[in-house]
Design a protein around this motif. Structure first.
Motif, short mmCIF file in Angstrom:
data_model
loop_
_atom_site.label_atom_id
_atom_site.label_comp_id
_atom_site.label_asym_id
_atom_site.label_seq_id
_atom_site.Cartn_x
_atom_site.Cartn_y
_atom_site.Cartn_z
N PHE A 6 38.08 -3.30 4.07
CA PHE A 6 37.06 -3.14 5.06
C PHE A 6 36.33 -1.86 4.78
O PHE A 6 36.93 -0.87 4.50
N LEU A 7 35.00 -1.87 4.93
CA LEU A 7 34.20 -0.67 4.75
C LEU A 7 34.26 0.09 6.05
O LEU A 7 33.57 -0.25 6.98
N PHE A 8 35.15 1.11 6.12
CA PHE A 8 35.23 1.91 7.35
C PHE A 8 34.12 2.94 7.30
O PHE A 8 34.19 3.90 6.56
N LEU A 9 33.05 2.70 8.08
CA LEU A 9 31.87 3.56 8.03
C LEU A 9 31.63 4.22 9.38
O LEU A 9 31.88 3.63 10.42
N LEU A 10 31.12 5.42 9.35
CA LEU A 10 30.75 6.07 10.59
C LEU A 10 29.55 5.36 11.20
O LEU A 10 28.75 4.75 10.51
N SER A 11 29.42 5.45 12.52
CA SER A 11 28.32 4.79 13.21
C SER A 11 27.01 5.47 12.82
O SER A 11 26.83 6.67 12.99
N LEU A 12 26.09 4.66 12.28
CA LEU A 12 24.80 5.19 11.86
C LEU A 12 23.71 4.34 12.49
O LEU A 12 23.66 3.15 12.28
N THR A 13 22.80 4.94 13.27
CA THR A 13 21.77 4.16 13.92
C THR A 13 20.44 4.89 13.92
O THR A 13 20.34 6.01 13.43
N GLY A 488 24.33 -25.25 -8.04
CA GLY A 488 24.17 -26.10 -6.87
C GLY A 488 24.76 -25.54 -5.60
O GLY A 488 24.96 -26.28 -4.63
N VAL A 489 25.02 -24.23 -5.54
CA VAL A 489 25.60 -23.60 -4.36
C VAL A 489 24.49 -22.93 -3.56
O VAL A 489 23.73 -22.12 -4.10
N THR A 490 24.40 -23.25 -2.27
CA THR A 490 23.42 -22.62 -1.40
C THR A 490 24.00 -21.33 -0.83
O THR A 490 25.09 -21.33 -0.25
N LEU A 491 23.27 -20.23 -0.99
CA LEU A 491 23.72 -18.92 -0.52
C LEU A 491 22.73 -18.37 0.50
O LEU A 491 21.52 -18.61 0.40
N ASN A 492 23.25 -17.63 1.46
CA ASN A 492 22.44 -16.99 2.49
C ASN A 492 22.23 -15.51 2.15
O ASN A 492 23.12 -14.85 1.60
N GLY A 493 21.07 -15.00 2.53
CA GLY A 493 20.79 -13.59 2.28
C GLY A 493 19.82 -13.01 3.30
O GLY A 493 19.23 -13.74 4.09
N TRP A 494 19.72 -11.68 3.30
CA TRP A 494 18.67 -11.01 4.06
C TRP A 494 17.89 -10.08 3.14
O TRP A 494 18.41 -9.63 2.12
N MET A 495 16.66 -9.83 3.51
CA MET A 495 15.77 -9.00 2.70
C MET A 495 15.02 -8.03 3.60
O MET A 495 14.60 -8.39 4.70
N MET A 496 14.90 -6.79 3.14
CA MET A 496 14.09 -5.79 3.82
C MET A 496 13.02 -5.32 2.85
O MET A 496 13.32 -4.88 1.73
N GLN A 521 28.27 -10.24 5.52
CA GLN A 521 27.26 -9.19 5.62
C GLN A 521 25.90 -9.75 6.03
O GLN A 521 25.07 -9.01 6.55
N VAL A 522 25.68 -11.02 5.80
CA VAL A 522 24.40 -11.64 6.16
C VAL A 522 24.54 -12.20 7.56
O VAL A 522 25.01 -13.33 7.77
N VAL A 523 24.18 -11.39 8.54
CA VAL A 523 24.33 -11.75 9.95
C VAL A 523 23.09 -11.30 10.72
O VAL A 523 22.47 -10.29 10.38
N ASN A 524 22.74 -12.06 11.75
CA ASN A 524 21.61 -11.71 12.60
C ASN A 524 22.10 -10.81 13.72
O ASN A 524 22.21 -11.21 14.87
N SER A 525 22.39 -9.57 13.35
CA SER A 525 23.01 -8.61 14.27
C SER A 525 22.49 -7.22 13.96
O SER A 525 22.14 -6.91 12.81
N TRP A 526 22.45 -6.36 14.99
CA TRP A 526 22.08 -4.97 14.76
C TRP A 526 23.12 -4.26 13.88
O TRP A 526 22.84 -3.22 13.30
N GLY A 527 24.28 -4.85 13.76
CA GLY A 527 25.31 -4.27 12.92
C GLY A 527 25.16 -4.60 11.45
O GLY A 527 26.02 -4.25 10.64
N GLY A 532 25.33 -0.51 8.36
CA GLY A 532 25.31 -1.05 9.70
C GLY A 532 24.14 -0.54 10.52
O GLY A 532 23.20 0.10 10.01
N GLN A 533 24.15 -0.83 11.81
CA GLN A 533 23.21 -0.31 12.80
C GLN A 533 21.74 -0.46 12.39
O GLN A 533 21.02 0.51 12.19
N GLY A 534 21.33 -1.70 12.29
CA GLY A 534 19.92 -1.95 12.04
C GLY A 534 19.49 -1.70 10.62
O GLY A 534 18.28 -1.63 10.34
N GLY A 535 20.43 -1.57 9.70
CA GLY A 535 20.09 -1.35 8.30
C GLY A 535 19.40 -0.03 8.07
O GLY A 535 18.47 0.07 7.26
#
Length: 739
Positions: A6-13, A488-496, A521-527, A532-535
């Motif tokens: 697990f990536l134990f990261l400090l809260s960054l927002t 033939g594998v469908t993968l999900n991603g996010w892009m900024m 890691q590909v989630v529709n969340s502020w985390g 984390g925290q909004g990227g």
């Protein structure tokens, strides 16, 4: 969902103090100037109407009503205690009858979940505050069901304090010794991989204390070298370095020998419970039963594909199996926290049908009933009301990228949180109210109180000020996408994309990934995002002119057992292939410069970075690996063998690793590692560095003195993130630079 690595990261927002037009800085990100408010930890109280929270000043425990949000009382006030005094509250544990509270202060962390603290017993009625013990700090205290005794661990031994007998302290065990025998708390590997910090429980009649004993005398030792350093300074190592040596079973090596014991608090007799245990098996849980002198125990075989649940009678020493769960490949760690006893039945989560679902098991009939039909699986169970048959849970009901909260009863399912995005909840003790937390990748957390009919009663957190400030800033474009690989594998991603994105330009691109089993890691969340925290850190990279992308490859979570477990016995092979396929796909986009793509990751993400850069198709110009495992033989037994079995059983799987692939490394590489990393040992980086040297490969390496797997403290995180950004700027911003 902590899986290992697990990536134990400090809260960054995002900065609450940012002004319109301001650009981000790494120092601002890591200094705490950027902060999104979230729901502070709360404890639902037994009355069902109220919950408790530690005050923002950490000197009070306050009571609030769920329905109105109004503060209705002060449960504890450090300024008005009778007897002893403390300055601040680190944690607390109410007694079962709410008459007393264990209040912890002066916390000293040990590993990920473990710590010692000075605990005090607070009498709510009299306000009397009394030290739990005057003989040294305590670890993992446990209340007896009758609220009259507290068990805790000190120096690997168990002690019991009797509140009704003038705080009399009784030593239950005496064989505990560092690096030899542990009583009542887990060893390093059980704590890390089974997600627990307590290995003892009272029986329901409060007469017996039962515990797991770990004999780790045969486990081999790993030593971390410590130096004087700075912030903090360790003066004892000013001239010569010291070391911290602890027992750490690596893959295929000896684990601690485990057994279960019981102490009769009235008869003062200690006995071993004859718990059936598979050869080299584990005992990942112990907790109080439902009646009499029962305790509940879980056991697992070393392959971790079978989970057994036992009811043990501490008085008669009888152990009877009440559940056997066997699934292909391995039982997920999530299952351990998803089991509960409801009268004479057992609530169990399982992916036996391909997706994680909830089952109600009847030990008498040896039959089970499936209670959920979540399209993309259940991710958390909040509770089961045996009176009504209602099950409260979180699931990915609409998309693997999102989560909702549901209640199910006799086949009827109601969504309690219909908003698209990431939803979670905390329920009152009687399920009359719940506090729902919602966010998406563009919106910080919103926390609201609802009644069980779904009516919103009030807002707890809205982050209105932060939203206002964000709206005036140059936010990057965030979007989700999917694509199909050549296999033939469908993968999900996010892009900024940069806020001033021009589709006619070609941009350098940085890929972040974690890629570990079950992680998402590909989630529709502020985390979402690498920090984390909004990227926020990814936003910083877009301000430097990069497009930032993250893709969840095969083996990650939210896509069912077949997708998640397809990496079994060959960690790194498919994950790296999917990251290379991602780079190849992105390189076909008209606004991406295919010759300027980088990749990075932390922990498992660092491992996958190295595997991807040496996969054979030279698509990455540069990469950064932070705290990477480089050979699964170096990592712990429970995690590694869950997915790989032992090196003796699976030599071919272990033979695929970054060290073996060192000659195939393509692109500029930066490796970063904390020298006091008790999780992914520096050995991983040192051995890989040697392989690169002998393969005549150039690379850069940064070692962080006295820092653990999270690489933080004082200026450390600021320095680390600046090195990552600077490395990509140096390697990828020059369009004419050759790999």
């Amino acid at each position: 969902m902590k899986k290992l690595f697990f990536l134990f990261l400090l809260s960054l927002t995002l900065s609450v103090g940012a002004k319109a037009g301001d650009s981000l800085s790494i120092r601002a990100i890591t200094s705490g100037r950027f902060a999104a408010e979230n729901l502070r930890s709360l404890t639902p109280l037994a009355d069902g109407e109220c919950f408790a929270q530690i005050s923002t000043g950490r000197d009070q425990i306050l009571r609030y009503r769920f329905d109105t949000g109004m503060q209705t009382g002060v449960i504890f006030d450090a300024a008005s205690t009778v007897g002893d005094t403390i300055e601040s509250i680190d944690n607390y544990k109410p007694s079962p009858d709410d008459r007393f509270i264990l209040v912890g202060t002066h916390t000293n962390r040990i590993y990920r979940r473990s710590f010692t603290a000075d605990y005090y017993v607070y009498d709510v009625a009299s306000r009397q505050l009394t030290p739990l013990s005057r003989n040294g700090a305590q670890q993992s205290p446990v209340w007896s069901p009758d609220s009259r005794k507290v068990a805790f661990v000190r120096g690997n031994n168990i002690f019991v304090v009797d509140l009704a007998d003038g705080m009399k302290e009784t030593q239950v065990t005496s064989d505990g010794k560092f690096n030899e025998v542990i009583n009542g708390i887990p060893d390093w590997v059980n704590e890390e991989e089974f997600g627990l910090s307590i290995s003892m429980a009272f029986t329901p009649d409060s007469r017996h204390i039962c515990w797991i004993r770990y004999d780790e005398s045969a486990v081999k030792t790993y030593a971390l070298q410590l130096f004087k350093g700075l912030a903090p300074e360790k003066e004892e190592y000013a001239d010569y370095p010291g070391e911290y040596a602890f027992k750490y079973p690596k893959a295929g090596q000896d684990n601690a020998s485990v057994s279960v014991w019981s102490y009769d608090l009235e008869g003062h007799a200690t006995v071993q419970l004859p718990l059936p245990l598979p050869h080299e098996g584990y005992i990942p849980r112990i907790f109080s039963g439902k009646k009499g002198s029962d305790v509940i125990l879980y056991t697992m075989n070393r392959h971790q594909d079978s989970l057994m649940v036992y009811r043990a009678d501490a008085a008669s020493r009888q152990c009877s199996q009440v559940l056997l769960e066997t699934v292909p490949k391995y039982v997920k760690e999530d299952v351990l926290s998803g089991i509960s006893f409801c009268d004479d039945k057992i609530l169990l989560t399982s992916d036996r049908d391909g997706w994680m679902q909830v089952y109600l098991y009847d030990p008498q009939k040896k039959s089970s009933q499936r209670l959920t039909n979540a399209q993309y699986g259940v991710s958390q169970v909040y509770g089961y009301d045996a009176r009504t048959g209602k099950l409260y849970y979180q699931a990915a009901g609409r998309s693997p990228l999102e989560r909702e909260v549901y209640v199910a009863q006799r086949g009827k399912v109601q969504c309690l949180t219909p908003r698209k995005g990431w939803n979670s909840a905390v329920f009152s003790a009687d399920y009359k109210y719940y506090i729902a937390t919602w966010s998406d990748m563009n919106t910080p957390y919103e926390c609201d109180v609802y009644n069980i009919k779904g009516k919103k009663l009030r807002s707890v957190v809205d982050n209105a000020a932060l939203k206002s400030r964000l709206s005036s800033m140059d936010a990057p474009v965030k979007e989700c996408f999917d694509f199909t690989t050549s296999e033939g594998v469908t993968l999900n991603g996010w892009m900024m994309k940069p806020h001033d994105f021009d589709p006619s330009r070609k941009y350098p691109l940085v890929m972040f990934q974690y890629s570990g089993p079950g992680n998402q890691q590909v989630v529709n969340s502020w985390g979402f995002g690498s920090m984390g925290q909004g990227g926020i850190y990814d936003q910083y990279l877009t301000e430097q002119g990069f497009i930032v992308v993250c893709t969840d490859g095969r083996g990650t979570g939210g896509r069912g057992a077949e997708f998640e477990k397809c990496t079994y016995l060959q960690l790194g092979e498919l994950e790296a292939r999917d990251q290379v396929e991602t780079a190849l796909y992105l390189g076909t986009l008209p606004y991406v410069d295919s010759q300027r793509i980088g990749i990075w990751g932390w922990s498992y993400g660092g491992f996958c970075t190295l595997m991807s850069m040496s996969e054979g198709r030279g698509v990455f110009r540069a990469g950064v690996a932070v705290a990477p495992p480089t050979n699964w033989r170096f990592y712990d037994s429970i995690y590694t063998e869950r997915f790989m079995r032992t090196p003796q059983e699976n030599p071919d799987g272990y033979a695929v690793n970054p060290i073996v692939r060192a000659e195939r490394l393509h692109g500029a590489l930066l490796i970063c590692h904390g020298l006091a990393d008790d999780n992914v040992h520096p050995q991983n980086t040192f051995e890989y560095s040697e392989a690169l040297v002998q393969a005549d490969k150039d690379f850069k390496e940064i070692i962080y003195t006295n820092r653990n797997h999270s690489i933080y403290g004082a200026n450390t995180r600021n320095h680390l993130l600046r090195q990552i950004a600077s490395f990509f700027i140096e390697q990828l911003k020059n369009e004419h630079q050759q790999p």
